[in-house]
Design an enzyme around this catalytic site. Structure first.
Site, short mmCIF file in Angstrom:
data_model
loop_
_atom_site.label_atom_id
_atom_site.label_comp_id
_atom_site.label_asym_id
_atom_site.label_seq_id
_atom_site.Cartn_x
_atom_site.Cartn_y
_atom_site.Cartn_z
N GLU A 46 1.22 -1.41 -0.22
CA GLU A 46 0.35 0.23 -0.21
C GLU A 46 0.97 1.23 0.35
O GLU A 46 0.48 2.50 -0.66
CB GLU A 46 -1.34 0.22 1.27
CG GLU A 46 -1.54 -1.14 1.22
CD GLU A 46 -1.47 -2.58 2.49
OE1 GLU A 46 -1.76 -2.80 2.72
OE2 GLU A 46 -0.31 -2.83 1.85
N CYS A 78 -0.89 0.67 7.25
CA CYS A 78 -1.22 0.26 6.67
C CYS A 78 -2.46 1.38 6.62
O CYS A 78 -3.24 2.25 5.75
CB CYS A 78 -0.75 -0.45 5.51
SG CYS A 78 0.57 -0.24 4.81
N SER A 162 19.58 -41.60 -12.46
CA SER A 162 18.84 -40.71 -12.08
C SER A 162 18.88 -39.21 -12.64
O SER A 162 17.64 -38.41 -12.55
CB SER A 162 18.37 -40.15 -10.73
OG SER A 162 19.22 -39.31 -10.25
N ARG A 178 12.22 -23.78 -5.41
CA ARG A 178 13.09 -23.17 -4.47
C ARG A 178 12.88 -21.89 -4.41
O ARG A 178 13.61 -21.81 -2.73
CB ARG A 178 14.44 -24.14 -4.58
CG ARG A 178 14.53 -25.35 -4.90
CD ARG A 178 15.95 -26.26 -5.16
NE ARG A 178 15.95 -27.07 -5.70
CZ ARG A 178 17.46 -27.77 -5.97
NH1 ARG A 178 17.84 -27.19 -6.26
NH2 ARG A 178 17.39 -29.40 -6.20
N THR A 190 20.95 -39.35 0.28
CA THR A 190 21.24 -38.01 -1.14
C THR A 190 21.78 -37.64 -1.21
O THR A 190 22.81 -37.90 -2.18
CB THR A 190 19.83 -37.53 -1.66
OG1 THR A 190 18.24 -38.11 -1.17
CG2 THR A 190 19.36 -36.52 -2.58
N GLY A 291 15.15 -38.69 -0.44
CA GLY A 291 14.74 -39.17 -1.23
C GLY A 291 13.66 -40.61 -0.58
O GLY A 291 12.98 -40.08 0.03
N GLU A 293 13.10 -43.11 1.08
CA GLU A 293 13.27 -42.88 2.80
C GLU A 293 12.14 -42.05 3.34
O GLU A 293 11.38 -41.74 4.04
CB GLU A 293 13.91 -43.29 3.51
CG GLU A 293 14.41 -45.02 2.28
CD GLU A 293 13.81 -46.34 3.49
OE1 GLU A 293 13.44 -46.53 4.68
OE2 GLU A 293 13.54 -47.07 2.15
#
Length: 357
Positions: A46, A78, A162, A178, A190, A291, A293
């Protein structure tokens, strides 16, 4: 209001744990001022819109995606700024769930004779601020679980390859995700297998989220790529008490933040406890990237709010090729988790399915 919503999106990744907000001031059918919340602690949407409108704001209508604040925080209220500017009407997409505001801004405007309309494109406004809505009311992060798989449900070949399952366009979209969250979480397996950076890599501006590694026994290599990003963003390792304290000191000397969390029934980091702790640290959103798990543990613990699944038109096959969600699994169909509010989109050659738990 549509324009205000588009402006608000520019604040993704820059204002957390505050909400993204956009504002547009209209007079005589023309936009005379617009703005969005650009960075945490900075002026609200604003304020930017009023500054651009100047004296012309008197008698104008403001469209804003979230109820104007009514309290003194890092910036003045505001709602009072709108009064001083002489705004005659405020069209607000949604009221603010923050207990410090929660209708207070609307009340200030109405008490001064300003016409207030609430609810225009509210569903879109709420979806845009789903992270803020959860965190401000529960102090627990909004958790997104994401994976990419083949058409036959594999996240790697039988030999463990992969890279890459999905298209370049899909991978770019993941970096946009992200950029919107405060934390990105993976398991130690991982890190050891893929040695990822877990940074945000966009063409222009991109903010890398805090890296959160589940490593109950501190098995991480001191040469891991992710530890080289400490100067760029915070790296957090969640471990249990059953660790090598000499290695703990080495990691802390490097600048790693370590959080000791109680063990779950399997001797791993208790994910529910960790999620709550991260919320206490001010982390409002987490993207879990595996991963398998970790994915099952997150779903089973009830920590996951949203699931994003990317499906590539590839077929890997193989009985021993990994699937996105591993762990012990659910033994009965009635125990399984079902996604709600499904949305299906196409990115290049891939399919993206989004749903909520």
């Amino acid at each position: 209001m549509r324009k205000a919503l588009e402006l608000a999106k520019k604040g993704y990744g820059k204002v957390s744990p505050n909400p993204v907000v956009g504002a547009v001031i209209v007079k005589g059918g023309k936009i005379i001022g617009q703005g969005y919340h650009k960075f945490y602690g900075g002026p609200h949407a604003e304020v930017y819109a009023l500054k651009e409108a100047g004296d012309n704001a008197k008698g104008a209508v403001i469209y804003v995606t979230l109820e104007p604040c009514s309290h003194y925080g890092k910036t003045p209220p505001c709602a009072e700024a709108l009064l001083r500017a002489g705004i005659k009407k405020a069209v607000i997409a949604m009221s603010d769930p923050n207990p410090l505001v929660s209708g207070g801004g609307i009340e200030i405007l109405q008490n001064d004779g300003i016409e207030v309309e609430v609810g225009l494109l509210e569903d879109e406004a709420r979806d845009m601020n789903k992270v803020f809505l959860k965190y401000i009311t529960t102090k627990s992060p909004f958790v997104i679980l994401k994976w990419a798989m083949t058409l036959d449900g594999k996240i790697a070949t039988v030999k463990g390859e992969s890279k890459w399952i999905t298209s370049t366009e899909t991978r770019y979209y993941v970096h946009q995700i992200r950029n919107k969250v405060m934390g990105i979480m993976v398991g130690i397996n991982t890190v050891k297998k893929d040695n990822p950076l877990l940074t945000t890599r966009l063409d222009k501006e991109g903010i890398s989220p805090k890296a959160i590694i589940l490593d109950s026994k501190l098995k991480i290599s001191l040469d891991s790529k992710i530890l080289r990003t400490i100067n760029e963003r915070e790296v957090i390792i969640a471990c249990t008490q059953n660790i090598d304290y000499k290695k703990k000191l080495e990691l802390e000397k490097m600048g790693v933040s370590l959080i000791i969390i109680p063990e779950d029934d399997f001797g791993r980091v208790d994910l529910s406890c960790l999620i709550k702790k991260l919320g206490d640290y001010g982390i409002d959103s987490i993207l879990i990237e595996g991963g398998s798990e970790v994915s099952f543990s997150a779903i089973n613990s009830g920590a996951v709010d949203e699931v994003i699944c990317f499906i590539s038109p590839k077929i890997f096959g193989g009985d021993k090729a990994k699937t996105p969600v591993g762990g012990s699994g659910f033994s009965k169909i009635i125990e399984s988790k079902k996604l709600k509010r499904l949305k299906i989109e196409k990115i290049s050659e891939d399919i993206m399915i989004t749903g909520y738990l």
